[in-house]
Enzyme design. Structure first.
Site, PDB file in Angstrom:
ATOM      1  N   LEU A  95     -18.662   7.780   8.919  1.00 20.14           N
ATOM      2  CA  LEU A  95     -19.117   6.380   7.549  1.00 20.14           C
ATOM      3  C   LEU A  95     -18.020   6.256   6.902  1.00 20.14           C
ATOM      4  O   LEU A  95     -17.000   7.023   7.399  1.00 20.14           O
ATOM      5  CB  LEU A  95     -20.067   7.334   6.499  1.00 20.14           C
ATOM      6  CG  LEU A  95     -19.985   6.610   5.071  1.00 20.14           C
ATOM      7  CD1 LEU A  95     -21.262   5.747   5.356  1.00 20.14           C
ATOM      8  CD2 LEU A  95     -20.619   8.251   4.504  1.00 20.14           C
ATOM      9  N   LYS A  96     -17.857   4.946   6.602  1.00 20.70           N
ATOM     10  CA  LYS A  96     -16.883   4.569   6.505  1.00 20.70           C
ATOM     11  C   LYS A  96     -17.369   4.607   4.293  1.00 20.70           C
ATOM     12  O   LYS A  96     -17.383   3.977   3.472  1.00 20.70           O
ATOM     13  CB  LYS A  96     -16.916   3.255   5.815  1.00 20.70           C
ATOM     14  CG  LYS A  96     -15.294   2.428   5.121  1.00 20.70           C
ATOM     15  CD  LYS A  96     -15.038   0.589   5.313  1.00 20.70           C
ATOM     16  CE  LYS A  96     -13.618  -0.073   5.118  1.00 20.70           C
ATOM     17  NZ  LYS A  96     -13.250   0.488   4.064  1.00 20.70           N
ATOM     18  N   LEU A  97     -15.847   4.970   4.014  1.00 22.77           N
ATOM     19  CA  LEU A  97     -15.708   6.116   2.485  1.00 22.77           C
ATOM     20  C   LEU A  97     -15.172   4.780   1.477  1.00 22.77           C
ATOM     21  O   LEU A  97     -14.351   4.318   2.281  1.00 22.77           O
ATOM     22  CB  LEU A  97     -15.800   7.373   2.948  1.00 22.77           C
ATOM     23  CG  LEU A  97     -15.608   8.631   3.589  1.00 22.77           C
ATOM     24  CD1 LEU A  97     -14.969   9.751   4.079  1.00 22.77           C
ATOM     25  CD2 LEU A  97     -16.921   9.074   3.295  1.00 22.77           C
TER      26      LEU A  97
END
Length: 271
Positions: free
Chosen positions: A24-26
């Site tokens: 996941l790209k935070l």
């Protein structure tokens, strides 16, 4: 000691490839955590020391000569990253938000440089050394391949995007933007009007089609800027802006801010 982090290239689309992992790209603030000579120092990716801002991260019990890479995140009531709250907390430790340092890589441990280790070896080490019971720290989870399905879930939940990282021949490249790490952003799209041109540096004031303010756009390819200037009809101006007859275009953006404006809009096409 600051170490400049490895940066990502963009991919326009997700893909399925078992030679990549998917994370996941935070939506937060990139942070480098370091410990040398029994002292923890915390830096942004631009080498600004922010140790005093994130005091709750200074009690992580790791040996000297350790450098970690990750993202500071503040979650909303639904558990989604809230970038505006994250920035409020960055600007003031009195802001009423709990932070989470989500660690996705280890650059150095116990004085040993790990940049040449394979990606999955670095991931395994992270799971060994990061305590699972620290209230403000966690490791970023990943899956192998399945980038398309993961990205579909991201879109369904209005999250920022995914990161695809090459498994083999993927050292940690200090201070470089590498094609071994690819980000796929979950952009939103909107039709808008350009209503004003900023004078001192490039910037365009946008409005939604109903006339409500949509924010400032600073990203437009050079060729499209030339087209813009050729079609502009200025009808008034002040010290900061030129007011023009509305020009319709399509833009992409990350999300709506709490004030209902477009976050980081960029030009897509003329309409």
């Amino acid at each position: 000691m600051f170490i400049s982090p490895m940066l990502l290239h963009k991919s326009d689309h997700p893909f399925d490839d078992e030679s990549y992992i998917t994370e996941l790209k935070l939506d937060g603030i990139r942070i480098i955590w370091t410990k040398f000579n029994d002292r923890v120092r915390i830096y942004t990716r631009h080498n600004n020391e922010v140790t005093s801002v994130y005091r709750e991260l200074t009690n992580l019990d790791l040996p000297n000569g350790t450098v970690l890479d990750g993202e500071i995140v503040v979650s909303d009531k639904n558990g989604k990253p809230d970038f505006e709250a994250c920035m409020e907390r960055f600007k003031s430790i009195k802001a009423p938000y709990d932070i989470q340092y989500c660690i996705f890589d280890v650059i150095q441990y116990n004085g040993e440089k790990l940049t040449s280790l394979p990606l999955l070896k670095r991931k395994e080490l992270l799971e060994e050394i990061i305590p699972s019971d620290h209230p403000n720290i966690a490791t970023v989870k990943w899956i192998q391949g399945n980038g398309c399905a993961y990205f579909d879930l991201v879109k369904q939940n209005d999250l920022e995007g995914i990161v695809l990282k090459k498994i083999n021949n993927s050292p940690y490249e200090i201070g470089k933007r590498s094609h071994s790490w690819l980000k796929v952003i979950n952009y939103q799209y909107e039709n808008c009007y350009i209503t004003n041109l900023r004078k001192d540096k490039f910037g365009l004031i946008l409005s939604f089609l109903d006339g409500k303010p949509a924010g400032l756009m600073e990203f437009m390819p050079p060729d499209e800027r030339k087209k813009l200037y050729s079609m502009c009809k200025v009808h008034s101006e002040n010290e900061k802006f030129k007011s023009v007859e509305p020009i319709k275009c399509r833009v992409k953006y990350r999300n709506l801010t709490k004030k209902g404006k477009l976050r980081i809009p960029s030009f897509v096409e003329w309409l």
